[in-house]
Design an enzyme around this catalytic site. Structure first.
Site, PDB file in Angstrom:
ATOM      1  N   CYS A 120       0.806  -1.230  -0.109  1.00 43.66           N
ATOM      2  CA  CYS A 120      -0.044   0.100   0.170  1.00 43.66           C
ATOM      3  C   CYS A 120       0.810   1.289  -0.126  1.00 43.66           C
ATOM      4  O   CYS A 120       0.194   2.444  -0.190  1.00 43.66           O
ATOM      5  CB  CYS A 120      -0.853  -0.101   1.089  1.00 43.66           C
ATOM      6  SG  CYS A 120      -1.802  -1.515   1.642  1.00 43.66           S
ATOM      7  N   HIS A 261      -3.843   6.836   3.059  1.00 44.79           N
ATOM      8  CA  HIS A 261      -4.202   5.407   2.444  1.00 44.79           C
ATOM      9  C   HIS A 261      -5.782   5.041   2.979  1.00 44.79           C
ATOM     10  O   HIS A 261      -6.201   5.168   4.045  1.00 44.79           O
ATOM     11  CB  HIS A 261      -3.278   4.338   3.104  1.00 44.79           C
ATOM     12  CG  HIS A 261      -3.698   3.000   2.603  1.00 44.79           C
ATOM     13  ND1 HIS A 261      -3.862   2.637   1.308  1.00 44.79           N
ATOM     14  CD2 HIS A 261      -3.607   1.686   3.356  1.00 44.79           C
ATOM     15  CE1 HIS A 261      -3.950   1.384   1.229  1.00 44.79           C
ATOM     16  NE2 HIS A 261      -3.918   0.791   2.446  1.00 44.79           N
ATOM     17  N   ASN A 291      -9.934  -1.271   0.013  1.00 44.62           N
ATOM     18  CA  ASN A 291      -8.480  -0.973   0.129  1.00 44.62           C
ATOM     19  C   ASN A 291      -8.036  -1.514  -1.236  1.00 44.62           C
ATOM     20  O   ASN A 291      -8.082  -2.735  -1.456  1.00 44.62           O
ATOM     21  CB  ASN A 291      -8.058  -1.668   1.114  1.00 44.62           C
ATOM     22  CG  ASN A 291      -6.579  -1.678   1.347  1.00 44.62           C
ATOM     23  OD1 ASN A 291      -5.592  -1.141   0.473  1.00 44.62           O
ATOM     24  ND2 ASN A 291      -5.919  -2.224   2.339  1.00 44.62           N
TER      25      ASN A 291
END
Ligand code: ACO
Length: 334
Positions: A120, A261, A291
């Protein structure tokens, strides 16, 4: 690792783009094949739905589409692109790099192209690498892309992971900036390789190839110790965001927007609280996409920009966290 304070050239973000596959998978859809509920998913994460790539739609296809939009916004033609960095943990193939497919699809045949793997955190790792290569004079521009087809690396029977992730891509064009233009003010990145076990895809690499004997064990799927990851995420994101804010000479009240994020709304709220930035100045779109790992902050940046939430002269802070464990932050004057 921190920036040197002096650099030859300032570097700005000249354009952003994103691409999300058409197919929507809602929490109600998930309820049909795994023991979960919209109520559990939404209250624990803030996610309502995510996108899933079509059959035959690969990470490179999504990356190229996001990249194309960023190039259009920056007014750069593909043959002018000098560097392409794709951040992904779900490459089309282990080799060659997904960036090579993207180069070919864009027709950016003058560009050097390679991938980086930082989960990520990959998009902001790519930003730091590209920024440095431009400021040092090696290149005058770069197309950086975060792109993931996580749906290919999910065990759809594991409710602890399959409800969290989605597919998509986001991109930005970085280029040498004139003094009066915006610039990337500070970047920060970090890694703690003692925590590789908290979040990984254990199979499919040289340590554990997929064989006929282990093929049914979902070893090429994401495995995560969610609670532990959560704890580290909050601490590391706060620390790295604070560092770039301090190095840029900013105060919390100077920040027009935090683009974090997009993994979990509770993590985002905790970060906003610890940075003393009101939640209305924190961009959130995870309810729509879940996500998307390396793509998440890039998609969020593009959506915020195109929605008018980022204006010329604004100070924004991006902050990310992922497998590795890895983390990164960037402060930008737009
Ligand atoms: N539906 C219903 N129940 C569930 C589900 C589900 N989808 N998933 C787990 N549960 C159950 C568990 O089995 C457990 O039941 P038990 O108490 O009977 O054992 C209960 O719910 C609580 O589970 P926890 O794991 O303790 O739930 P938690 O509140 O920690 O939330 C979550 C889990 C959402 C994963 C959270 O820990 C989290 O977001 N962690 C951070 C993840 C992250 O940020 N990752 C970023 C990096 S991703 C990357 O780099 C690719």
């Amino acid at each position: 690792m921190s920036d040197a304070t002096s650099s030859q050239h300032q570097v700005c973000i000249a354009g952003t783009g994103s691409y999300l596959p058409e197919k929507v998978l809602t929490n109600a859809d998930l309820e049909k094949f795994v023991e979960t509920s919209d109520e559990w998913i939404f209250t624990r994460t803030g996610i309502r739905e995510r996108r899933v790539a079509a059959e035959g739609e690969f990470t490179s296809h999504m990356a190229a589409k996001a990249g194309q939009k960023a190039l259009e916004q920056a007014g750069l033609s593909p043959d002018e692109v000098e560097l392409i960095i794709v951040a992904t943990i779900t490459p089309d193939t282990l080799t060659p790099a997904t960036a090579c497919y993207v180069q070919q699809q864009l027709g950016a045949m003058g560009a050097v192209a390679f991938d980086i793997s930082a989960a990520c955190s990959g998009f902001l790792y790519a930003m730091k690498i590209a920024k440095r290569l431009i400021s040092d004079g090696a290149f005058t521009n770069a197309l950086i892309i975060g792109a993931e087809k996580l749906s290919s690396f999910i065990n759809w029977k594991d409710r602890t992971t399959c409800v969290l992730f989605g597919d998509g891509a986001g991109a930005a064009v970085l280029r040498r900036a004139a003094p009066e233009e915006g610039s990337i003010l500070a970047t920060e990145m970090g890694t703690d390789g003692r925590l590789t076990h908290l979040l990984n895809i254990p199979g499919g690499g040289s340590a554990c190839p997929i064989t006929p004997e282990n093929a049914g064990q979902h070893l090429a799927s994401l495995a995560m110790m969610g609670k532990e990851v959560f704890k580290h995420a909050v601490n590391r994101m706060k620390e790295s965001a604070e560092l770039v804010i301090e190095r840029s000479g900013l105060q919390p009240e100077d920040i027009a927007l935090v683009v974090p994020h997009q993994a979990n709304l509770r993590i985002i709220d905790a970060i906003a609280d610890r940075l003393a930035v009101p939640t209305e100045r924190v961009f959130v779109n995870l309810q729509k996409y879940g996500n998307t790992s390396a793509a998440a902050v890039a998609i969020a940046l593009d959506e915020a920009h195109r929605a008018g939430a980022i204006k010329r002269g604004d100070h924004i802070v991006m902050v990310v966290f992922g497998a590795g464990l890895t983390w990164a932050a960037a402060a930008v004057r737009w």
